[in-house]
Scaffold this motif. Sequence first.
Motif, PDB file in Angstrom:
ATOM      1  N   GLY A 360       0.815  -1.211   0.000  1.00  0.00           N
ATOM      2  CA  GLY A 360       0.000   0.000   0.000  1.00  0.00           C
ATOM      3  C   GLY A 360       0.844   1.254   0.000  1.00  0.00           C
ATOM      4  N   PHE A 361       1.917   1.280   0.824  1.00  0.00           N
ATOM      5  CA  PHE A 361       2.817   2.441   0.828  1.00  0.00           C
ATOM      6  C   PHE A 361       3.517   2.592  -0.528  1.00  0.00           C
ATOM      7  CE2 PHE A 361       3.246   2.141   5.673  1.00  0.00           C
ATOM      8  CZ  PHE A 361       2.291   3.125   5.847  1.00  0.00           C
ATOM      9  N   ARG A 362       3.897   1.480  -1.112  1.00  0.00           N
ATOM     10  CA  ARG A 362       4.565   1.532  -2.414  1.00  0.00           C
ATOM     11  C   ARG A 362       3.635   2.112  -3.477  1.00  0.00           C
ATOM     12  NH1 ARG A 362       5.072  -1.634  -7.019  1.00  0.00           N
ATOM     13  NH2 ARG A 362       7.160  -1.653  -7.961  1.00  0.00           N
ATOM     14  N   ILE A 363       2.363   1.733  -3.417  1.00  0.00           N
ATOM     15  CA  ILE A 363       1.377   2.291  -4.350  1.00  0.00           C
ATOM     16  C   ILE A 363       1.289   3.802  -4.178  1.00  0.00           C
ATOM     17  CG2 ILE A 363      -1.094   2.359  -4.898  1.00  0.00           C
ATOM     18  CD1 ILE A 363      -1.141  -0.637  -4.075  1.00  0.00           C
ATOM     19  N   GLY A 364       1.254   4.262  -2.925  1.00  0.00           N
ATOM     20  CA  GLY A 364       1.156   5.691  -2.670  1.00  0.00           C
ATOM     21  C   GLY A 364       2.364   6.457  -3.164  1.00  0.00           C
ATOM     22  N   PHE A 365       3.560   5.946  -2.907  1.00  0.00           N
ATOM     23  CA  PHE A 365       4.768   6.673  -3.287  1.00  0.00           C
ATOM     24  C   PHE A 365       5.032   6.598  -4.787  1.00  0.00           C
ATOM     25  CE2 PHE A 365       6.125   5.732   1.243  1.00  0.00           C
ATOM     26  CZ  PHE A 365       5.761   6.989   1.678  1.00  0.00           C
ATOM     27  N   ALA A 366       4.461   5.608  -5.480  1.00  0.00           N
ATOM     28  CA  ALA A 366       4.667   5.492  -6.924  1.00  0.00           C
ATOM     29  C   ALA A 366       3.715   6.376  -7.710  1.00  0.00           C
ATOM     30  CB  ALA A 366       4.507   4.034  -7.362  1.00  0.00           C
ATOM     31  N   GLY A 367       2.645   6.844  -7.071  1.00  0.00           N
ATOM     32  CA  GLY A 367       1.661   7.658  -7.782  1.00  0.00           C
ATOM     33  C   GLY A 367       2.173   9.055  -8.080  1.00  0.00           C
ATOM     34  N   GLN A 368       1.597   9.665  -9.116  1.00  0.00           N
ATOM     35  CA  GLN A 368       2.004  11.019  -9.504  1.00  0.00           C
ATOM     36  C   GLN A 368       1.004  12.080  -9.062  1.00  0.00           C
ATOM     37  OE1 GLN A 368       2.818  11.118 -13.691  1.00  0.00           O
ATOM     38  NE2 GLN A 368       4.457   9.609 -13.585  1.00  0.00           N
ATOM     39  N   ASP A 369      -0.232  11.707  -8.749  1.00  0.00           N
ATOM     40  CA  ASP A 369      -1.199  12.693  -8.271  1.00  0.00           C
ATOM     41  C   ASP A 369      -1.193  12.700  -6.752  1.00  0.00           C
ATOM     42  OD1 ASP A 369      -4.160  11.190  -7.474  1.00  0.00           O
ATOM     43  OD2 ASP A 369      -2.623  10.017  -8.491  1.00  0.00           O
ATOM     44  N   ASP A 370      -1.251  13.886  -6.176  1.00  0.00           N
ATOM     45  CA  ASP A 370      -1.130  14.038  -4.726  1.00  0.00           C
ATOM     46  C   ASP A 370      -2.287  13.388  -3.982  1.00  0.00           C
ATOM     47  OD1 ASP A 370       1.210  15.443  -5.105  1.00  0.00           O
ATOM     48  OD2 ASP A 370       0.210  17.388  -5.169  1.00  0.00           O
ATOM     49  N   PHE A 371      -3.483  13.464  -4.531  1.00  0.00           N
ATOM     50  CA  PHE A 371      -4.634  12.862  -3.856  1.00  0.00           C
ATOM     51  C   PHE A 371      -4.458  11.353  -3.732  1.00  0.00           C
ATOM     52  CE2 PHE A 371      -8.834  10.821  -4.061  1.00  0.00           C
ATOM     53  CZ  PHE A 371      -9.411  11.344  -2.918  1.00  0.00           C
ATOM     54  N   GLY A 372      -4.045  10.708  -4.820  1.00  0.00           N
ATOM     55  CA  GLY A 372      -3.833   9.264  -4.770  1.00  0.00           C
ATOM     56  C   GLY A 372      -2.736   8.872  -3.806  1.00  0.00           C
ATOM     57  N   LYS A 373      -1.664   9.671  -3.768  1.00  0.00           N
ATOM     58  CA  LYS A 373      -0.578   9.401  -2.821  1.00  0.00           C
ATOM     59  C   LYS A 373      -1.095   9.402  -1.382  1.00  0.00           C
ATOM     60  CE  LYS A 373       3.367  11.380  -5.377  1.00  0.00           C
ATOM     61  NZ  LYS A 373       4.373  10.344  -5.149  1.00  0.00           N
ATOM     62  N   LEU A 374      -1.785  10.483  -1.019  1.00  0.00           N
ATOM     63  CA  LEU A 374      -2.260  10.622   0.357  1.00  0.00           C
ATOM     64  C   LEU A 374      -3.287   9.555   0.700  1.00  0.00           C
ATOM     65  CD1 LEU A 374      -2.578  14.507   0.704  1.00  0.00           C
ATOM     66  CD2 LEU A 374      -0.928  13.010   1.815  1.00  0.00           C
ATOM     67  N   LEU A 375      -4.191   9.257  -0.234  1.00  0.00           N
ATOM     68  CA  LEU A 375      -5.226   8.273   0.050  1.00  0.00           C
ATOM     69  C   LEU A 375      -4.631   6.885   0.250  1.00  0.00           C
ATOM     70  CD1 LEU A 375      -8.212   7.683   0.382  1.00  0.00           C
ATOM     71  CD2 LEU A 375      -8.376   7.373  -2.093  1.00  0.00           C
TER      72      LEU A 375
END
Length: 440
Positions: A360-375
């Motif tokens: 789950g953390f890896r998914i967040g840190f790999a995302g480029q949109d801030d909302f997806g990262k935080l969620l």
Amino acid sequence: MRMPRKLRNLELALLVLVWAINAGAVVLVQLGALGKIQPTVVILVAGLSFLTLVMHVVLRFLATEADPFILPVATLLNGLGIAGIYRIDLAEGVDGWESVAVRQMMWTAIAVVAGIAVLVVIRNHRVLQRYTYLAMLACILLLLLPMLPGIGQEINGARVWIGIGPFSFQPGEIAKIALAVFFAGYLVTRRDSLSMVGRKVLGLQLPRVRDLGPVLVVWAVTMSVIVFQKDLGTALLYFGLFLVMIYVATGRFSWVLLGLIMFAIGAIAASQTLSYVNDRLNNWLDPFDPERSAGPSYQLVQGLFGLANGGLIGTGLGQGMPDVTPVAQSDYIFATLGEELGLTGLFVILALYLLLISRGFRIGFAGQDDFGKLLAVGLSFVLALQCFIVIGGVTRVIPLTGLTTPFMAAGGSSLVANWIIAALLLRISDSVRNQPRLVV
């Protein structure tokens, strides 16, 4: 050209292995406790396999690039939890609808269907950002539902349940998802003012008074949960979620320090003024006191004795005595499995949680949109903090609270919420892998 779906093929291979482990765990419980195999519960476990197969097929069509480890790990934890719950049912001699394992399978079906519905309805996680303040309203309403006369219920000293006919539900479990969505949407829009404006005091850049509004609101909600609903674990979960998300959004340690100070002040005040908080603290500090070990701290002591009886490799599935611990199916499912699987089995379970949370953390840190990262980070941290609070309470690292172990403990509301979290992480991971790649 039709490209081979390597991620989904890997997921299917892991699912087949998980289905075999879950079926083997139930069979070993029956052989250890009864000396024979009964087909009823084995059929129910086969039902879990079928439901997760349906979810896998849905992912093949609607989220082809989703993470391949989340679904198998969640299925394995869910299956091991059912095996542990079924062990208690056999010890107590209950079957049919009176069996907690049978009801857990029913809730598992509802939870997996809810996860599939999330994947079907939400095709892009960014859509959730439109409903930031609606999520906050939904969270407040869900937290207030147990306080309403008529449907609100008080179970085991905590008023966090609603009852409709023969069914009971804990709306606070769904509220934590709505809270994560609200925090992610709010912090994306207010991140600059929260991270760049303020004055330095003793080397720490403190936020402006006008920016303290969100922290004060969350702190007030947290304290009200402790006071009115008598639920220390949920309050700690909500406040911890906010602190982590605001730290990830702003990168300012001053927010975390300020939040910890405020929570410490509230917790100390609660321990001095609220009897049930003070009792939990005393049970944690001295559980083996003769007067407490036979009364308020009896559950904690029995759980510790059960873990000690398990030793390194455990007594074997179906051959321990986990039923002597009160509420062994829900609050103490970790001690139940620890007695029969031993320290080695508990390390495997903790490794599964570590893998799920790290993905789950890896998914967040790999995302480029801030909302997806935080969620993604918020939802993953909910699972991590809940594991720490529950397992820490059972092993006497921290005072015991009333939360449930994710995916494993008996409880329909927790199961539904955790499968929805898994589905959201799958959806975000698919969006991350399908996003345009940066070219340098």
